[in-house]
Write a protein that holds these residues in place. Structure first.
Motif, short mmCIF file in Angstrom:
data_model
loop_
_atom_site.label_atom_id
_atom_site.label_comp_id
_atom_site.label_asym_id
_atom_site.label_seq_id
_atom_site.Cartn_x
_atom_site.Cartn_y
_atom_site.Cartn_z
N ARG A 41 0.84 -1.19 0.00
CA ARG A 41 0.00 0.00 0.00
C ARG A 41 0.88 1.25 0.00
N ASN A 42 0.59 2.14 -0.93
CA ASN A 42 1.36 3.38 -1.00
C ASN A 42 1.00 4.27 0.17
N LEU A 43 2.00 4.79 0.84
CA LEU A 43 1.78 5.67 1.97
C LEU A 43 2.09 7.10 1.56
N LEU A 44 1.20 8.04 1.93
CA LEU A 44 1.39 9.45 1.61
C LEU A 44 2.33 10.06 2.63
N ILE A 45 3.43 10.59 2.16
CA ILE A 45 4.41 11.22 3.04
C ILE A 45 4.29 12.73 2.87
N ASN A 46 3.91 13.42 3.93
CA ASN A 46 3.75 14.85 3.86
C ASN A 46 5.11 15.54 4.01
N ALA A 47 5.36 16.52 3.16
CA ALA A 47 6.59 17.30 3.27
C ALA A 47 6.43 18.35 4.36
N GLU A 48 7.54 18.72 4.98
CA GLU A 48 7.49 19.73 6.02
C GLU A 48 7.30 21.11 5.40
N VAL A 49 6.54 21.97 6.09
CA VAL A 49 6.34 23.33 5.64
C VAL A 49 7.63 24.12 5.86
N ASN A 50 8.04 24.88 4.87
CA ASN A 50 9.27 25.65 4.94
C ASN A 50 8.96 27.06 5.42
N PHE A 51 9.43 27.42 6.61
CA PHE A 51 9.20 28.76 7.16
C PHE A 51 10.43 29.62 6.85
N VAL A 52 10.20 30.77 6.21
CA VAL A 52 11.29 31.62 5.74
C VAL A 52 11.03 33.07 6.15
N ALA A 154 -3.27 27.41 7.31
CA ALA A 154 -3.62 27.09 5.92
C ALA A 154 -2.64 26.08 5.34
N ALA A 155 -1.37 26.19 5.69
CA ALA A 155 -0.36 25.25 5.21
C ALA A 155 -0.66 23.84 5.68
N ASN A 156 -1.09 23.70 6.93
CA ASN A 156 -1.43 22.37 7.45
C ASN A 156 -2.61 21.77 6.69
N LYS A 157 -3.60 22.60 6.38
CA LYS A 157 -4.75 22.11 5.63
C LYS A 157 -4.35 21.65 4.23
N LEU A 158 -3.54 22.45 3.56
CA LEU A 158 -3.13 22.10 2.20
C LEU A 158 -2.19 20.90 2.20
N GLU A 159 -1.37 20.79 3.23
CA GLU A 159 -0.47 19.64 3.35
C GLU A 159 -1.28 18.36 3.48
N ASP A 160 -2.34 18.41 4.29
CA ASP A 160 -3.22 17.25 4.45
C ASP A 160 -3.97 16.93 3.16
N SER A 161 -4.11 17.93 2.29
CA SER A 161 -4.81 17.73 1.02
C SER A 161 -3.90 17.27 -0.10
N GLY A 162 -2.60 17.09 0.21
CA GLY A 162 -1.69 16.56 -0.80
C GLY A 162 -0.65 17.52 -1.33
N PHE A 163 -0.71 18.79 -0.96
CA PHE A 163 0.31 19.75 -1.40
C PHE A 163 1.60 19.52 -0.63
N GLN A 164 2.73 19.51 -1.35
CA GLN A 164 4.01 19.15 -0.74
C GLN A 164 5.07 20.23 -0.82
N ASN A 165 4.84 21.27 -1.60
CA ASN A 165 5.84 22.34 -1.76
C ASN A 165 5.26 23.65 -1.23
N ILE A 166 5.27 23.79 0.10
CA ILE A 166 4.63 24.93 0.75
C ILE A 166 5.64 25.67 1.60
N ALA A 167 5.60 26.99 1.52
CA ALA A 167 6.44 27.84 2.36
C ALA A 167 5.58 28.94 2.97
N CYS A 168 5.99 29.43 4.14
CA CYS A 168 5.28 30.51 4.82
C CYS A 168 6.28 31.54 5.31
N ILE A 169 5.88 32.80 5.35
CA ILE A 169 6.73 33.86 5.90
C ILE A 169 6.55 33.88 7.40
#
Length: 236
Positions: A41-52, A154-169
């Motif tokens: 079974r393929n497991l979804l691995i969430n990427a960490e949010v990049n804070f910059v 918002a980043a947590n919500k999008l990460e749970d929805s499958g987005f993996q390339n997210i950054a926040c200020i």
């Protein structure tokens, strides 16, 4: 001995099955039959949010092609926003008319709304859907808000929805120096969260202070004129 051999074979087969997930053997009428490889079974691995910080965020946009997604409410967005950004608010104005909401809205408008200019909002139920309609899960997104809290949520919500390339200020647009980004609006990005009476409090204090100082100097250097003015004042 034959019985022992069969027992040992069964035990070894069981252990082998535990170690090897892609192959299994089973006894079938005195023989063996190979099964097809088992699919893992393929497991979804969430990427960490990049804070910059603001400068790093600018490089992400200019060099790595990140799109800017503003998740603030409409009032702050209209005051000032980064040019050419996308806008999908995490919270929207709550215009529900049930009794509980009306009471809460009235209390809010008389306090937080009056002093801080904050609208009465609720979580946007279509936030993820609206973002997915504009971006693919592999899209590179820089999320921005005023203080950094809404963009992190918002980043947590999008990460749970499958987005993996997210950054926040970190600390949001309030930490962005003028000129870092080209902006649109009636104020600077770092001041877009300021509204209500708190924005004029400093001016009011300065005016009152000036009036009091002038009154003190007038009474000190022109006591007779000041006494006459006080006598002319209507008695309470």
């Amino acid at each position: 001995m034959a019985g022992i051999g069969c027992c040992c074979f069964s035990t070894l087969s069981s252990r082998s099955n535990l170690r090897t997930s892609w192959l299994a053997l089973e006894t079938h009428r005195g023989g063996t039959m190979a099964r097809k490889p088992l699919r893992r079974r393929n497991l979804l691995i969430n990427a960490e949010v990049n804070f910059v910080n603001a400068e790093e965020a600018k490089k992400l946009v200019a060099v790595e092609g990140y799109a800017i997604l503003d998740v603030r409410d409409k009032t702050q967005y209209d005051r000032a926003h980064i040019k050419s950004c996308y806008h999908v608010p995490l919270f929207i104005e709550n215009q529900d008319n049930d009794l509980g909401t009306i009471v809460k809205r009235t209390v809010h408008n008389n306090f937080s709304g009056l002093f801080f200019g904050l609208p009465f909002t609720k979580l946007n139920p279509d936030f993820e859907k609206s973002v997915k309609s504009q971006f693919q899960p592999q899209s590179k997104l820089l999320l921005v808000c005023q203080e950094g809290l809404r963009s992190a949520a918002a980043a947590n919500k999008l990460e749970d929805s499958g987005f993996q390339n997210i950054a926040c200020i970190t600390s949001g647009l309030q930490s962005v120096k003028p000129g870092t980004f080209d902006s649109v609006g009636s104020t600077e990005l770092q001041d877009a969260g300021k509204a209500g009476l708190v924005t004029v409090q400093g001016k009011i204090s300065a005016i009152l202070g000036t009036v009091l100082i002038c009154a003190f100097l007038f009474i000190t250097f022109f006591p007779e004129q000041a006494e006459k003015l006080l006598q002319m004042a209507p008695a309470s």
